[in-house]
Design a protein around this motif. Structure first.
Motif, PDB file in Angstrom:
ATOM      1  N   PRO A  22       0.380  -1.456   0.240  1.00 32.11           N
ATOM      2  CA  PRO A  22       0.467   0.526  -0.134  1.00 32.11           C
ATOM      3  C   PRO A  22       0.489   0.901  -0.395  1.00 32.11           C
ATOM      4  CG  PRO A  22       0.024  -0.837   2.136  1.00 32.11           C
ATOM      5  CD  PRO A  22       1.072  -2.170   1.088  1.00 32.11           C
ATOM      6  N   ARG A  57      -1.043   5.810  -3.924  1.00 28.56           N
ATOM      7  CA  ARG A  57      -1.054   7.020  -3.383  1.00 28.56           C
ATOM      8  C   ARG A  57      -0.151   7.757  -2.833  1.00 28.56           C
ATOM      9  NH1 ARG A  57      -3.031   5.118   3.248  1.00 28.56           N
ATOM     10  NH2 ARG A  57      -1.821   3.406   2.429  1.00 28.56           N
ATOM     11  N   ALA A  61       7.106   4.921   0.060  1.00 30.23           N
ATOM     12  CA  ALA A  61       7.105   5.376   1.608  1.00 30.23           C
ATOM     13  C   ALA A  61       8.134   5.239   2.992  1.00 30.23           C
ATOM     14  CB  ALA A  61       5.497   5.755   2.651  1.00 30.23           C
ATOM     15  N   ALA A  63      11.779   1.717   3.101  1.00 35.88           N
ATOM     16  CA  ALA A  63      12.580   0.484   3.334  1.00 35.88           C
ATOM     17  C   ALA A  63      10.816  -0.550   3.626  1.00 35.88           C
ATOM     18  CB  ALA A  63      13.183   0.593   3.958  1.00 35.88           C
ATOM     19  N   ASP A  64      11.289  -1.470   3.675  1.00 34.95           N
ATOM     20  CA  ASP A  64      10.427  -2.499   4.311  1.00 34.95           C
ATOM     21  C   ASP A  64      10.202  -2.689   5.499  1.00 34.95           C
ATOM     22  OD1 ASP A  64       8.244  -4.866   3.110  1.00 34.95           O
ATOM     23  OD2 ASP A  64       7.558  -4.410   5.040  1.00 34.95           O
ATOM     24  N   ILE A  65      10.090  -1.948   6.438  1.00 34.61           N
ATOM     25  CA  ILE A  65       9.843  -1.992   8.274  1.00 34.61           C
ATOM     26  C   ILE A  65       9.998  -3.775   8.744  1.00 34.61           C
ATOM     27  CG2 ILE A  65       9.537  -1.234  10.212  1.00 34.61           C
ATOM     28  CD1 ILE A  65       8.285   1.470   9.325  1.00 34.61           C
ATOM     29  N   PHE A  68      13.099  -5.832   9.231  1.00 35.31           N
ATOM     30  CA  PHE A  68      14.046  -5.448   9.350  1.00 35.31           C
ATOM     31  C   PHE A  68      14.643  -6.124  10.497  1.00 35.31           C
ATOM     32  CE2 PHE A  68      14.825  -1.757   7.894  1.00 35.31           C
ATOM     33  CZ  PHE A  68      14.155  -0.925   7.596  1.00 35.31           C
ATOM     34  N   GLY A 106      13.630   5.622   3.117  1.00 41.09           N
ATOM     35  CA  GLY A 106      14.659   4.935   2.186  1.00 41.09           C
ATOM     36  C   GLY A 106      13.348   5.634   0.618  1.00 41.09           C
ATOM     37  N   GLU A 109      15.691   9.206   0.634  1.00 45.19           N
ATOM     38  CA  GLU A 109      16.926   8.858   0.211  1.00 45.19           C
ATOM     39  C   GLU A 109      16.959   8.510  -1.424  1.00 45.19           C
ATOM     40  OE1 GLU A 109      17.044   6.420   3.723  1.00 45.19           O
ATOM     41  OE2 GLU A 109      19.196   7.212   3.653  1.00 45.19           O
ATOM     42  N   GLU A 129      12.609   7.658  10.197  1.00 48.34           N
ATOM     43  CA  GLU A 129      13.561   6.446  11.148  1.00 48.34           C
ATOM     44  C   GLU A 129      13.528   6.746  12.914  1.00 48.34           C
ATOM     45  OE1 GLU A 129      14.758   8.394   8.208  1.00 48.34           O
ATOM     46  OE2 GLU A 129      15.195   6.844   6.597  1.00 48.34           O
ATOM     47  N   PRO A 136      18.383   7.415   9.258  1.00 45.89           N
ATOM     48  CA  PRO A 136      18.724   6.866   7.957  1.00 45.89           C
ATOM     49  C   PRO A 136      19.280   6.363   7.368  1.00 45.89           C
ATOM     50  CG  PRO A 136      18.160   9.303   8.208  1.00 45.89           C
ATOM     51  CD  PRO A 136      18.673   8.917   9.404  1.00 45.89           C
ATOM     52  N   GLY A 137      19.849   5.186   6.862  1.00 45.54           N
ATOM     53  CA  GLY A 137      20.870   3.732   6.507  1.00 45.54           C
ATOM     54  C   GLY A 137      21.479   4.306   5.049  1.00 45.54           C
ATOM     55  N   PHE A 276       3.688  -1.078  14.226  1.00 45.38           N
ATOM     56  CA  PHE A 276       2.931  -2.317  14.043  1.00 45.38           C
ATOM     57  C   PHE A 276       2.186  -2.377  14.948  1.00 45.38           C
ATOM     58  CE2 PHE A 276       4.948  -2.894   9.857  1.00 45.38           C
ATOM     59  CZ  PHE A 276       6.250  -3.243   9.823  1.00 45.38           C
ATOM     60  N   ARG A 279      -1.171  -0.177  14.198  1.00 45.70           N
ATOM     61  CA  ARG A 279      -1.712  -0.946  13.419  1.00 45.70           C
ATOM     62  C   ARG A 279      -3.083  -2.718  13.665  1.00 45.70           C
ATOM     63  NH1 ARG A 279       1.699   2.482  12.570  1.00 45.70           N
ATOM     64  NH2 ARG A 279       1.480   4.155  11.041  1.00 45.70           N
ATOM     65  N   LYS A 283      -7.027  -4.083  14.208  1.00 46.63           N
ATOM     66  CA  LYS A 283      -7.515  -6.176  13.684  1.00 46.63           C
ATOM     67  C   LYS A 283      -7.775  -6.502  14.946  1.00 46.63           C
ATOM     68  CE  LYS A 283      -4.036  -5.203  10.450  1.00 46.63           C
ATOM     69  NZ  LYS A 283      -3.285  -4.583  10.311  1.00 46.63           N
TER      70      LYS A 283
END
Ligand code: T1G
Length: 699
Positions: A22, A57, A61, A63-65, A68, A106, A109, A129, A136-137, A276, A279, A283
């Motif tokens: 998303p 949209r 947004a 890196a894919d957290i 990690f 990212g 970046e 970050e 920032p990496g 996370f 969010r 649910k």
């Protein structure tokens, strides 16, 4: 063409569109797809420029957290975005980044590895970050100062707040704001045949070592105040300050070293857990996603006190017209005056335009009657914490509200079922426990009674979004999730003082651990008269393990209610600044002597364990009883409602960081020394035995 990065061509421009809903995160395959697109452009003489943008949209947004944890465990390869971005930056043909939505982490970046950036006016860019315990990496600490200057880079990377497209244009991050279609604007920019301009080669905005270090020191002080205890902001400042003395390549290597240290640290694990978790709590496993919600177009609040006024503001801030009722005109006038003062303060601080404040005020209609309640879709009762009074109001609301409207109570501890029982519509009765100040605190405990319908639960949970709250669903018990646990937490704090610790020693131990306020200072803030009444109600309901009397009752009986009476655990000056009160020390030693309580000294570690293990043990009981759905729900309650730092992840995450076996050992020791209140929760024993954390448990 990978499905994650879709490549098309137009007017001699290669267009690479990231398609990873998303939020177009830089999941595995996305950076590689971008690099392949840039290489394809390099090899094609018909192409003179590249445009990179996001579908859906937003731009990228971040890196894919979710990756990690896999990187830290070795399941996934280390992040090598910086190398990929440097290759994109090396392109001999201009690469233009077209930004809408959010270019964060990212994402920014990547945008800065481009030669130019265009954006729509509604876009935002940032390096958040630090909110994940990271820095920032992928070159952010080395490119951002080169584009925006060292001070702006330090502010964005250390505090983590995004900036608008307009501000990004003003400071040099963005080169043009595009009116109308973003892609058309980017193509028009490319048609101007701009020369390649590599960010890494820009030097004029960098500072010398002395200036950089002075700026870093200023921000370290600010971070010490605003982000107390967090290590990532300081690492980000070090990485940016290093631009004064390191080459770009060495700066990238240094950033990488600092990033890896943060990534492997406990603070990052905790803050990603909270990210996370905030969010996940939305649910509800037993609520199918398609559960229909009821409309909430008009609201009503009963009680124009601090809580009721704040709740009315929440509805008005969401653009929902709201009736605000109290029993007398003077009470109503006081409530409205407080609301007006709150909005005026927001305007003064620049958080709100005067016109917006007036619009919101106009949405609040004060009344001493129930007239008009028939048009409301929800009413929230926010009166005194007294069952008989609440029941009477619910009888009135049951008559005044249309069939199918929701009747909600803001009670912080009382039994929802007792309240629902006096109405003809128990399915439409729900708890909506706001936290004071209601117009500021993000947490909302949604409490389901035994008859509350799925649609009403889903509606209350959904309502959190327009109200800008984080809703956590709680079962119906004394104190729900937060206050149920806060009882044992504060009881241990009081006991420690009775046993020889001083009030400030207990509070300082917990604030040093990271809590925003110590447990005794919190009592003074909320009012020792309030906590006394809650205790009496708990004793009346024969809540288990409650001491019949504690030293805090003595303070109450002396009229020492805390900040509101300038005397409580502490003495307060006219600005409510607290100082230790020798009188309290004298009183508690006298009390302990009369009660025959043995005295001793305590270390801060012992204080922290006594208070936090009581919290954790009670949290385990809540999970066993099904009051809290998941341990992360408890963590989100404590981070968003009780001042627990996100970098600790909440009490249940912290228990996992300590190790449940160690926590259980402590609980057992306290059980032997201090009696039944410390009986270990069976779930804690089970998980400790299995070597698991609370996060690895599910019902
Ligand atoms: N990675 C993975 N999932 C993400 C994600 C991310 N970066 N951002 C959001 N999601 C998921 C989120 O969990 C939710 O999932 C869904 O997307 C919608 O999110 C190398 C190391 C972009 C402002 O910190 O701030 O880059 O619940 O509900 O309200 O230096 O998401 O639907 O299953 O929040 O419209 C830096 C984090 C990463 C941005 C959109 N980037 N995201 O808000 O949607 S670290 C961030 C946000 C990094 C580099 C470093 C917001 C948003 P689900 P949502 P939203």
């Amino acid at each position: 063409m990978s499905e994650l990065v879709q490549v098309t061509r137009r007017d001699g421009v290669l267009i690479a569109a990231v398609n990873n809903p998303p939020v177009n995160a830089l999941s595995p395959g996305v950076p590689e797809g971008l690099l392949a697109a840039v290489r394809e452009a390099a090899a094609d003489d018909a192409i003179h420029a590249v445009v990179i943008l996001g579908t859906g949209r937003t731009f990228i947004a971040g890196a894919d957290i979710r990756e990690f944890a896999r990187i830290v465990s070795g399941e996934a390869p280390p992040l090598n975005l910086a190398a990929l971005l440097e290759e994109i930056e090396s392109s001999a043909k201009p690469v233009i980044m077209a930004i809408h939505g959010s270019a964060l982490g990212g994402g920014l970046e990547t945008a800065m590895a481009g030669h130019y950036r265009v954006a729509v006016a509604s876009a935002q860019v940032g390096q958040p970050e630090v909110k994940l315990g990271l820095i920032p990496g992928a070159g952010g600490t080395q490119r951002l100062p080169r584009l925006a200057g060292v001070e702006q880079a330090m502010r964005m990377c250390a505090l983590g707040e995004p900036v608008t497209a307009a501000d990004a244009l003003a400071c040099g991050i963005v080169d043009r704001i595009v009116e109308g279609d973003l892609l058309e604007g980017a193509l028009a920019f490319a048609a101007e045949r701009p020369a390649v301009r590599r960010t890494r080669e820009l030097q004029e905005k960098l500072l010398d070592a002395t200036q950089s270090e002075q700026l870093a020191e200023t921000f370290r002080t600010e971070c010490g105040r605003k982000l107390r205890g967090q290590s990532a902001p300081l690492a980000a400042l070090d990485a940016i300050a290093a631009t004064a003395r390191l080459s770009f390549a060495d700066g990238i290597a240094y950033e990488r070293e600092l990033f890896d240290a943060c990534l492997r640290g406990a603070q990052s694990r905790a803050m990603i857990h909270v990210f996370f978790g905030e969010r996940t709590v939305a649910k509800i496993p037993f609520l199918p996603k398609e559960t229909a919600t009821l409309p909430v177009r008009r609201a009503a609040v009963v009680g124009a006190g601090t809580m009721g006024g704040g709740i009315a503001m929440c509805f008005a801030n969401a653009g929902i017209p709201v009736l605000l009722k109290d029993t007398t005109q003077p009470a109503l006038d006081r409530g409205m005056a407080t609301i007006r003062r709150n909005y005026e303060a927001s305007v003064r601080k620049g958080r709100l335009a005067a016109a917006q404040a007036e619009q919101r005020l106009a949405l609040i209609t004060p009344t001493v009657q129930y007239d008009g309640f028939g048009e409301a879709d929800i009413a929230v009762e926010a009166v005194f914490e007294e069952m008989k009074l609440k029941q009477q109001i619910f009888r009135d609301l049951d008559r005044a509200m249309r069939p199918g409207a929701i009747l909600a109570t803001n009670t912080s501890t009382l039994d929802i079922d007792f309240i629902a029982a006096v109405t003809s519509r128990p399915k439409f009765v729900v708890g909506t426990h706001f936290f004071s100040p209601a117009n500021v605190m993000r947490l909302l405990e949604v409490v389901r009674g035994k008859d509350t319908s799925p649609a009403v639960i889903a509606t209350a949970m959904e309502l959190a979004k327009p109200l800008k709250k984080i809703a956590v669903l709680s079962g119906n018990c004394f104190g729900f999730i937060g206050n149920r646990m806060f009882g044992p937490y504060r009881e241990q704090a009081v006991s420690l003082v009775e046993e020889g610790a001083t009030a400030q020693q207990v509070d300082e131990a917990l604030t040093s651990w990271g809590m925003a306020m110590g447990p005794l200072a919190v009592g003074d803030l909320a009012g020792l008269d309030v906590s006394w009444r809650v205790r009496q109600e708990a004793l009346r309901l024969r809540r288990p393990h409650l001491e019949p009397k504690t030293f805090e009752d003595v303070l109450y009986e002396l009229g020492r209610y805390g900040q509101k009476s300038s005397l409580g655990w502490y003495r307060y000056d006219e600005n409510r600044r607290a100082t230790a009160d020798p009188e309290v020390e004298h009183l508690v030693r006298e009390y302990a002597a009369v009660q025959g309580i043995a005295q001793r000294t305590f270390t801060s570690q012992e204080i922290v364990e006594r208070v936090l293990y009581a919290l954790i043990n009670e949290g385990a009981r809540l999970l066993e009883e099904g009051i809290a759905l998941r341990s992360v729900d408890i963590d989100i309650v404590y981070v968003n409602g009780y001042g627990c730092p996100a970098w600790r992840g909440g009490p249940m995450h912290y228990a996992g960081a300590v190790g449940l076996a160690k926590v259980l050992e402590g609980v057992r020791k306290f059980h032997d020394e201090l009696g039944p209140a410390w009986k270990p929760a069976p779930l804690l024993e089970q998980l400790a035995r299995e070597g698991k954390t609370f996060e690895q448990w599910s019902r």
